[in-house]
Design an enzyme around this catalytic site. Structure first.
Site, PDB file in Angstrom:
ATOM      1  N   ARG A 157     -68.106 -43.465  31.965  1.00 31.48           N
ATOM      2  CA  ARG A 157     -67.655 -44.776  31.500  1.00 31.48           C
ATOM      3  C   ARG A 157     -67.535 -44.775  29.992  1.00 31.48           C
ATOM      4  NH1 ARG A 157     -71.897 -48.313  35.134  1.00 31.48           N
ATOM      5  NH2 ARG A 157     -71.551 -46.971  36.927  1.00 31.48           N
TER       6      ARG A 157
ATOM      7  N   GLU B 162     -77.250 -38.801  36.646  1.00 33.37           N
ATOM      8  CA  GLU B 162     -75.837 -39.034  36.953  1.00 33.37           C
ATOM      9  C   GLU B 162     -75.255 -39.635  35.676  1.00 33.37           C
ATOM     10  OE1 GLU B 162     -74.918 -41.659  40.379  1.00 33.37           O
ATOM     11  OE2 GLU B 162     -73.218 -42.359  39.178  1.00 33.37           O
TER      12      GLU B 162
ATOM     13  N   LYS C 265     -72.681 -42.228  49.007  1.00 33.21           N
ATOM     14  CA  LYS C 265     -73.340 -43.274  48.222  1.00 33.21           C
ATOM     15  C   LYS C 265     -73.037 -44.602  48.911  1.00 33.21           C
ATOM     16  CE  LYS C 265     -72.276 -45.225  43.638  1.00 33.21           C
ATOM     17  NZ  LYS C 265     -72.669 -45.077  42.229  1.00 33.21           N
TER      18      LYS C 265
END
Ligand code: 3PG
Length: 214
Positions: free
Chosen positions: A45, A41, A129
Site C-alpha cells: 500500500r 505481511e 484468507k
C-alpha cells in the site's frame, strides 16, 4: 501443505504491516522476531513495500516475509524480485492467483463468499484468507462457509485483536490469524519498536496458552 503454510500454522499470528519508510523495516523485523511472531505481511500500500521486503529478507533471516495487498501480476513480480516468500491479496483475483501458482509462490487470496472459496479450491489451494473477518461475521461466518469445504483452512484478517483472537485460534478451521494490532502504523512511524515487541510477546503468550489449554 507447503513449508510456508506450515510456518503460518506454527507462528499462528501473522502481523500485517504498512511501512512508509524502508528504514523502519529491519528494526521492525527484529522486534517481530524478538517478540515471538517471526512473520510479516508487508502490504503493497506504500511505495516502501518492495525495498522493505528486500531489507527484511537480507537482515532478518529468521523472519518469514511476504507481500500483502498484491493486486496485479506486476505486483507479484515486484514481490518476488524483493524476495517475498508468500503473497496475500485482499480479494480473490483469478489472474493474480494463477500467476502466483505459475511462479511457484504460495498465495492466500482474500475470500468472503463460498464462490471465492470454491474458485480457490478449483485452482488447487487449500488455504485462503478470509477478509474482512469481523465485519463479515467473524468465526461464525467462516465456520458456516467452511462446512461444505472441509478440505480448506482459513486465515482471517480484518478487525482481529488481542480481545477476540482466542476464539479464532481455538478453532480447527483456522490455520492462523492476521492483524495489525501489534504493529500499528503510528507505532512504526514513532519508532516504538519496544512497544511492538511487547505487544507481539503478549499475543504470542496468549497463543501459547490457547494451544496448551486446547
Ligand atoms: C489488512 O489487510 O489491513 C488486514 O486485514 C489487517 O486488518 P486489521 O488492521 O483490522 O488488523
Amino acid at each position: 501443505m507447503n513449508e510456508v503454510l506450515k510456518r503460518f500454522e506454527e507462528i499462528g499470528i501473522i502481523p500485517v504491516v504498512v511501512l512508509d519508510d524502508a528504514k523502519d523495516a529491519v528494526p521492525l523485523g527484529k522486534a517481530l522476531v524478538n517478540g515471538g511472531l517471526p512473520a510479516a505481511e508487508v502490504t503493497f500500500r506504500t511505495a516502501a513495500a518492495k525495498e522493505s521486503i528486500a531489507a527484511m529478507r537480507k537482515e532478518c533471516p529468521e523472519l518469514l516475509v511476504g507481500a500483502g495487498t498484491v493486486l496485479t501480476p506486476a505486483m507479484v513480480d515486484d514481490a518476488i524480485e524483493a524476495g517475498a516468500q508468500f503473497i496475500v491479496s485482499p480479494g480473490f483475483d483469478k489472474e493474480v492467483t494463477e500467476y502466483c501458482i505459475e511462479k511457484g509462490i504460495p498465495v492466500t487470496p482474500g475470500c468472503a463468499t463460498p464462490a471465492d472459496v470454491q474458485a480457490c479450491y478449483r485452482l488447487g489451494l487449500n488455504v485462503v484468507k478470509f477478509f474482512p473477518a469481523e465485519p463479515y461475521g467473524g468465526l461464525k461466518t467462516i465456520k458456516a462457509i467452511a462446512a461444505p469445504y472441509n478440505m480448506m483452512k482459513f486465515m482471517p484478517t480484518g478487525g482481529i485483536s488481542e480481545k477476540n483472537m482466542e476464539d479464532y485460534l481455538k478453532d480447527d478451521v483456522i490455520l492462523c490469524i492476521g492483524g495489525s494490532w501489534m504493529v500499528k502504523k503510528d507505532m512504526i512511524t514513532n519508532g516504538e519498536f519496544d512497544k511492538i515487541e511487547e505487544l507481539c510477546r503478549k499475543a504470542a503468550t496468549k497463543r501459547d496458552e490457547v494451544r496448551k489449554n486446547g
